[in-house]
Structure formats: C-alpha cells, structure tokens
Design a protein around this motif. Structure first.
Motif, PDB file in Angstrom:
ATOM      1  N   ALA A 191     -18.026   0.011 -16.925  1.00  0.00           N
ATOM      2  CA  ALA A 191     -17.562  -0.301 -18.198  1.00  0.00           C
ATOM      3  C   ALA A 191     -16.458  -1.274 -18.341  1.00  0.00           C
ATOM      4  O   ALA A 191     -15.661  -1.113 -17.190  1.00  0.00           O
ATOM      5  CB  ALA A 191     -17.385   1.107 -19.196  1.00  0.00           C
ATOM      6  N   SER A 192     -16.306  -2.176 -19.295  1.00  0.00           N
ATOM      7  CA  SER A 192     -15.114  -3.148 -18.937  1.00  0.00           C
ATOM      8  C   SER A 192     -13.966  -2.287 -19.497  1.00  0.00           C
ATOM      9  O   SER A 192     -13.937  -1.463 -20.268  1.00  0.00           O
ATOM     10  CB  SER A 192     -15.466  -4.215 -20.285  1.00  0.00           C
ATOM     11  N   GLU A 193     -12.961  -3.118 -18.945  1.00  0.00           N
ATOM     12  CA  GLU A 193     -11.540  -2.564 -19.064  1.00  0.00           C
ATOM     13  C   GLU A 193     -10.978  -3.128 -20.530  1.00  0.00           C
ATOM     14  O   GLU A 193     -11.477  -3.936 -21.146  1.00  0.00           O
ATOM     15  CB  GLU A 193     -10.568  -2.981 -17.928  1.00  0.00           C
ATOM     16  N   GLY A 194     -10.021  -2.413 -21.024  1.00  0.00           N
ATOM     17  CA  GLY A 194      -9.251  -3.087 -22.235  1.00  0.00           C
ATOM     18  C   GLY A 194      -9.108  -1.821 -23.016  1.00  0.00           C
ATOM     19  O   GLY A 194      -9.194  -0.375 -22.570  1.00  0.00           O
ATOM     20  N   ARG A 195      -8.998  -2.043 -24.292  1.00  0.00           N
ATOM     21  CA  ARG A 195      -8.794  -1.197 -25.446  1.00  0.00           C
ATOM     22  C   ARG A 195     -10.047  -1.124 -26.243  1.00  0.00           C
ATOM     23  O   ARG A 195     -10.740  -2.126 -26.266  1.00  0.00           O
ATOM     24  CB  ARG A 195      -7.660  -1.452 -25.980  1.00  0.00           C
ATOM     25  N   ILE A 196     -10.374   0.175 -26.814  1.00  0.00           N
ATOM     26  CA  ILE A 196     -11.709   0.273 -27.727  1.00  0.00           C
ATOM     27  C   ILE A 196     -11.171  -0.549 -28.888  1.00  0.00           C
ATOM     28  O   ILE A 196     -10.237  -0.369 -29.490  1.00  0.00           O
ATOM     29  CB  ILE A 196     -11.722   1.673 -28.044  1.00  0.00           C
ATOM     30  N   PRO A 197     -12.347  -1.313 -29.199  1.00  0.00           N
ATOM     31  CA  PRO A 197     -12.101  -2.398 -30.521  1.00  0.00           C
ATOM     32  C   PRO A 197     -11.656  -1.525 -31.827  1.00  0.00           C
ATOM     33  O   PRO A 197     -12.233  -0.286 -31.764  1.00  0.00           O
ATOM     34  CB  PRO A 197     -13.514  -3.259 -30.574  1.00  0.00           C
ATOM     35  N   SER A 321     -10.100   6.861 -35.490  1.00  0.00           N
ATOM     36  CA  SER A 321      -8.968   7.197 -34.853  1.00  0.00           C
ATOM     37  C   SER A 321      -9.072   6.885 -33.269  1.00  0.00           C
ATOM     38  O   SER A 321      -8.067   6.941 -32.680  1.00  0.00           O
ATOM     39  CB  SER A 321      -8.911   8.855 -34.824  1.00  0.00           C
ATOM     40  N   LEU A 322     -10.272   6.296 -32.908  1.00  0.00           N
ATOM     41  CA  LEU A 322     -10.456   5.850 -31.251  1.00  0.00           C
ATOM     42  C   LEU A 322      -9.926   4.310 -31.246  1.00  0.00           C
ATOM     43  O   LEU A 322      -9.737   4.032 -30.309  1.00  0.00           O
ATOM     44  CB  LEU A 322     -11.788   5.996 -30.959  1.00  0.00           C
ATOM     45  N   SER A 323      -9.579   3.633 -32.521  1.00  0.00           N
ATOM     46  CA  SER A 323      -9.486   2.077 -32.154  1.00  0.00           C
ATOM     47  C   SER A 323      -7.966   2.252 -31.482  1.00  0.00           C
ATOM     48  O   SER A 323      -7.027   2.920 -31.820  1.00  0.00           O
ATOM     49  CB  SER A 323      -9.143   1.597 -33.669  1.00  0.00           C
ATOM     50  N   GLY A 324      -7.928   1.230 -30.454  1.00  0.00           N
ATOM     51  CA  GLY A 324      -6.617   0.920 -29.812  1.00  0.00           C
ATOM     52  C   GLY A 324      -6.678   1.829 -28.306  1.00  0.00           C
ATOM     53  O   GLY A 324      -5.923   1.449 -27.537  1.00  0.00           O
ATOM     54  N   LEU A 325      -7.565   2.849 -28.317  1.00  0.00           N
ATOM     55  CA  LEU A 325      -7.527   3.665 -27.325  1.00  0.00           C
ATOM     56  C   LEU A 325      -7.690   2.881 -25.864  1.00  0.00           C
ATOM     57  O   LEU A 325      -8.516   2.088 -26.087  1.00  0.00           O
ATOM     58  CB  LEU A 325      -8.284   4.991 -27.271  1.00  0.00           C
ATOM     59  N   ASN A 326      -7.057   2.956 -24.801  1.00  0.00           N
ATOM     60  CA  ASN A 326      -7.356   2.423 -23.496  1.00  0.00           C
ATOM     61  C   ASN A 326      -8.744   2.849 -23.037  1.00  0.00           C
ATOM     62  O   ASN A 326      -8.788   3.845 -22.820  1.00  0.00           O
ATOM     63  CB  ASN A 326      -6.466   2.711 -22.502  1.00  0.00           C
ATOM     64  N   SER A 327      -9.618   2.017 -22.958  1.00  0.00           N
ATOM     65  CA  SER A 327     -10.982   2.462 -22.774  1.00  0.00           C
ATOM     66  C   SER A 327     -11.132   2.859 -21.224  1.00  0.00           C
ATOM     67  O   SER A 327     -11.854   3.569 -20.805  1.00  0.00           O
ATOM     68  CB  SER A 327     -12.075   1.277 -23.057  1.00  0.00           C
ATOM     69  N   SER A 328     -10.300   2.197 -20.410  1.00  0.00           N
ATOM     70  CA  SER A 328     -10.479   2.364 -18.778  1.00  0.00           C
ATOM     71  C   SER A 328      -9.928   3.569 -18.529  1.00  0.00           C
ATOM     72  O   SER A 328     -10.577   4.659 -18.002  1.00  0.00           O
ATOM     73  CB  SER A 328      -9.607   1.309 -18.209  1.00  0.00           C
TER      74      SER A 328
END
Length: 392
Positions: A191-197, A321-328
């Motif tokens: 999965a791509s890294e970054g934050r959950i949109p 509430s998931l917005s902005g969480l670090n997806s990695s």
C-alpha cells in the motif's frame, strides 16, 4: 446483534466462533429462553456479522472469508476519501440481498430436496465453467491459470494437514491464514505511504436502479454458494467476479458482494431445514437443539437485517475520524496484528501457511494482474472433491 457487531468489527473473529461459544452456554440459555430464544441469538449474530464484516475490509484492508476480493475496491474508495460511501453501498446491497433471498429461501424448501442429487454431481463442472470464464476473459490468461493452479495446490496442502493447526478457543480455521496471506498482507505490504485522505460523504455515486441491478447477480451467487456442497462465502467472491469485474465497477461489485453474503446466510437456513445440511457454524449449532419453524427464523433474520443495516451506517459515519492518520503506520500495525492473531488461533502451522499464501498473494501485485484466481485455494479442492477425488 451485540455478538455479531463484535465479531464483524474484530479481525480474526468469525460468527462461527461466537456460535460455538454460545452453544457451550446453551445448557444455561435454553432453560430461560427456549429453542426460539437460542435460535434468535444465533441468527442475529450471523446476520449482523454479515453486514459489519465489510468495515474492517474497507478501512483496514483486512479480509474475511466473505470479503476477500472486496478488500481492493472498498479500500481503494477509502483512499479516494469515500470509505463511508463504500460501506453504505455494501450495506444497501446486503439489505436488498435479504429482501430478495427470503422469498427465494421459502421456495427453496420445495425444490432443494428434488434437485439436490443432480446438483451434487454437477458442482465441479459448474466451478470449472465459472473459473474458466474468468480466466479466459482476462488479458493474462497464462499467468492467471498458473496462479489458479498454484493457489489450489496450497489449498489442498493446507486442508489436508489442517489437523496440525491449533484450535484456540474453538476458532482455529485454516482459511484465516490462507485468505489473510492471499488477499490481506500483500495489499498492506504494498500500500502507498502517506496519510489517509480526508474522508467525506456527499452521497452515493450509484443510482438505485444500478444498485438493484447489481444486487441480482450477487443474490444469485449467494444462493448458489449457499446451496452447493463444499462451498463457502469465499467462493461467492469468485462467482460474482464472473459477472462484475471487481477492479472496474467498484461500486457495482460492492453492492453485489453485500447481497451475496446475506443471500448465502439466508439460503443456509433453508438448506438446513430442507435437507439437514449445515452450511456454516451457526447452522451446526442449530443441530444441538430443537429447531424452530422456518418462518420464525426468516422473520428474525428480516428484523435483525434492518437493525444491522442501521448499525453499519452508524459505524460508517465514523469514517471521518480516520482522516489524516498515517496509513503506513496503520498498515504496519494491522499487518503485525494479523500475524499475531493467526499465530494465536492457528499456531506454527498456520504461520507457515500464512507465509506461503503471502508469497503467492504478492504475484498479482508484482505482475499487475487480477487476484480472482487466488480463489483457487478454495475452488480446486472443492472441484476435486465433487469428482470423488479425496484430497482432504
């Protein structure tokens, strides 16, 4: 419904485990609630779980046997900021699946006993036809055929030596490491890294007409899988993908899979009443006491479906509430949790199966091909069994 909510939202916990747990307390429950009350608890657990299992698949990318292929379209919508829409679409498909399946289940009480013998004989041929259509329609026929065969070999090995796995708390099921490795971990690892949109809901981008149209093949797949011997909810993923490509019509596929999962649960009740076959752990629990009339069971299923639909929508509303969480970090945490759960529930043998399944599951990621043939892990053993070849 509380039991079904817990099992549906918790990766690694299935409604069958809850059913086994409740059955252990049946000597205490039955004197107070009677067979009707015990049946209501089991049906409510199964139906509620079937609605809510889409949520871990959508937001965490965690597969259950009923959401293996749903992980990709559902989680991809989450990465587009539309996770709530994905859950709502699946829940609506599930509700329509119940609406269509209940009258069909009543009719099935009459025709299942008449057709069961020829159906038993034709099961393998039907599965070969379905998988053949899926593979031939693809652009990478050779790779998909090889992936299907290798997955099938892994399934045969895992089911043959299933007795080597642990059965912790009665929840040991070799399907968990198989499906987690084939569909869950490869997705989480790549999965791509970054934050959950940022998650936002502005309505469903699918019309009511399209939802109903997509529900029909899903209901059909659920009825077929719930009726044919040796198949599980995981097989419905394969059957639905023959009608609706999961990687193209994401919303249509989620609708169909929602309907398929609930139709499978409903027809399982009719199959048990009509010919005594137990299609899941909940139906197995029914064999431990006097079964109430089928109309009572289907009425409970309909009432619970409405309540479970509301619970699912309520949980979907928490997507923001998931917005902005670090997806990695989230993906890593989920992956580690899945490995630990597999180890606890299935032991060292389950971990070996998990490693082998993950290696095979990485192939579609590396070659950018369809993941549907990975369902050969279930379908090939069933095909061979239907032809009288005992491999498990």
């Amino acid at each position: 419904m509380v039991c079904g909510t817990i099992s549906g939202l918790t990766p690694g916990i299935h409604a069958n485990m809850i059913a086994a747990f409740l059955l252990g307390f049946s000597p205490i429950i039955l004197p107070y609630l009677g067979p009707e009350g015990m049946a209501a608890i089991l049906i409510a657990t199964l139906i509620t779980h079937s609605f809510l299992e889409i949520i871990p698949a959508t937001f965490l990318g965690v597969p259950d046997d009923g959401t293996a292929l749903s992980v990709l379209p559902a989680h991809s919508l989450t990465m587009d900021g539309k996770g709530e829409e994905a859950v709502r679409i699946s829940a609506l498909g599930s509700l329509w699946g119940v609406i269509f399946a209940i009258p069909l289940a009543l009719g099935a009480l009459w025709f299942i006993p008449l057709l069961q013998t020829p159906i038993d004989i034709l099961t393998g041929s039907l599965l070969i036809l379905i998988m053949g259509i899926v593979i031939v329609r693809s652009e990478s026929t050779g790779w998909l055929c090889a992936l299907f065969l290798v997955s099938g070999l892994l399934g045969m090995f895992a089911f043959r030596f299933d007795y080597l796995s642990w059965n912790t708390l009665g929840a040991g099921n070799i399907l968990m490491p198989l499906l987690t490795g084939l569909f869950g971990l490869p997705f989480l690892l790549t999965a791509s890294e970054g934050r959950i949109p940022r998650q936002h809901y502005s309505g469903m981008e699918i019309s009511t007409h399209t939802i109903i149209r997509s529900t029909l093949p899903g209901t059909f797949a659920g009825l077929v899988v719930g009726w044919l011997p040796g198949l599980s909810t995981a097989s419905a993923n394969t059957l639905v993908s023959g009608f609706i490509p999961y990687d193209e019509g994401r919303r249509n596929y989620l609708t169909a899979m929602g309907a398929s999962t609930l139709a499978n649960a409903i027809i399982g009740i009719a199959v048990f009443i009509a010919i005594g076959r137990m299609r899941n752990g909940v139906m197995t629990a029914f064999s431990g006491f006097d079964t109430p009339p089928v109309l009572f069971l289907l009425t409970i299923a309909a009432i619970v479906a409405l309540g479970a639909y509301g619970i699912t929508l309520g949980c979907a509303g928490l997507a923001q509430s998931l917005s902005g969480l670090n997806s990695s970090h989230l993906n890593t945490g989920v992956a580690v949790s899945l490995i630990i759960i597999c180890g606890i529930l299935t032991g060292p043998f389950g971990l070996i199966i998990l490693i082998l399944a993950t290696a095979i599951g990485m192939i579609p990621e590396l070659l950018v091909i369809s993941r549907v043939p990975c369902m050969g892990v279930v379908t090939i053993p069933v095909i061979l069994y239907s032809f009288g070849i005992r491999v498990i």
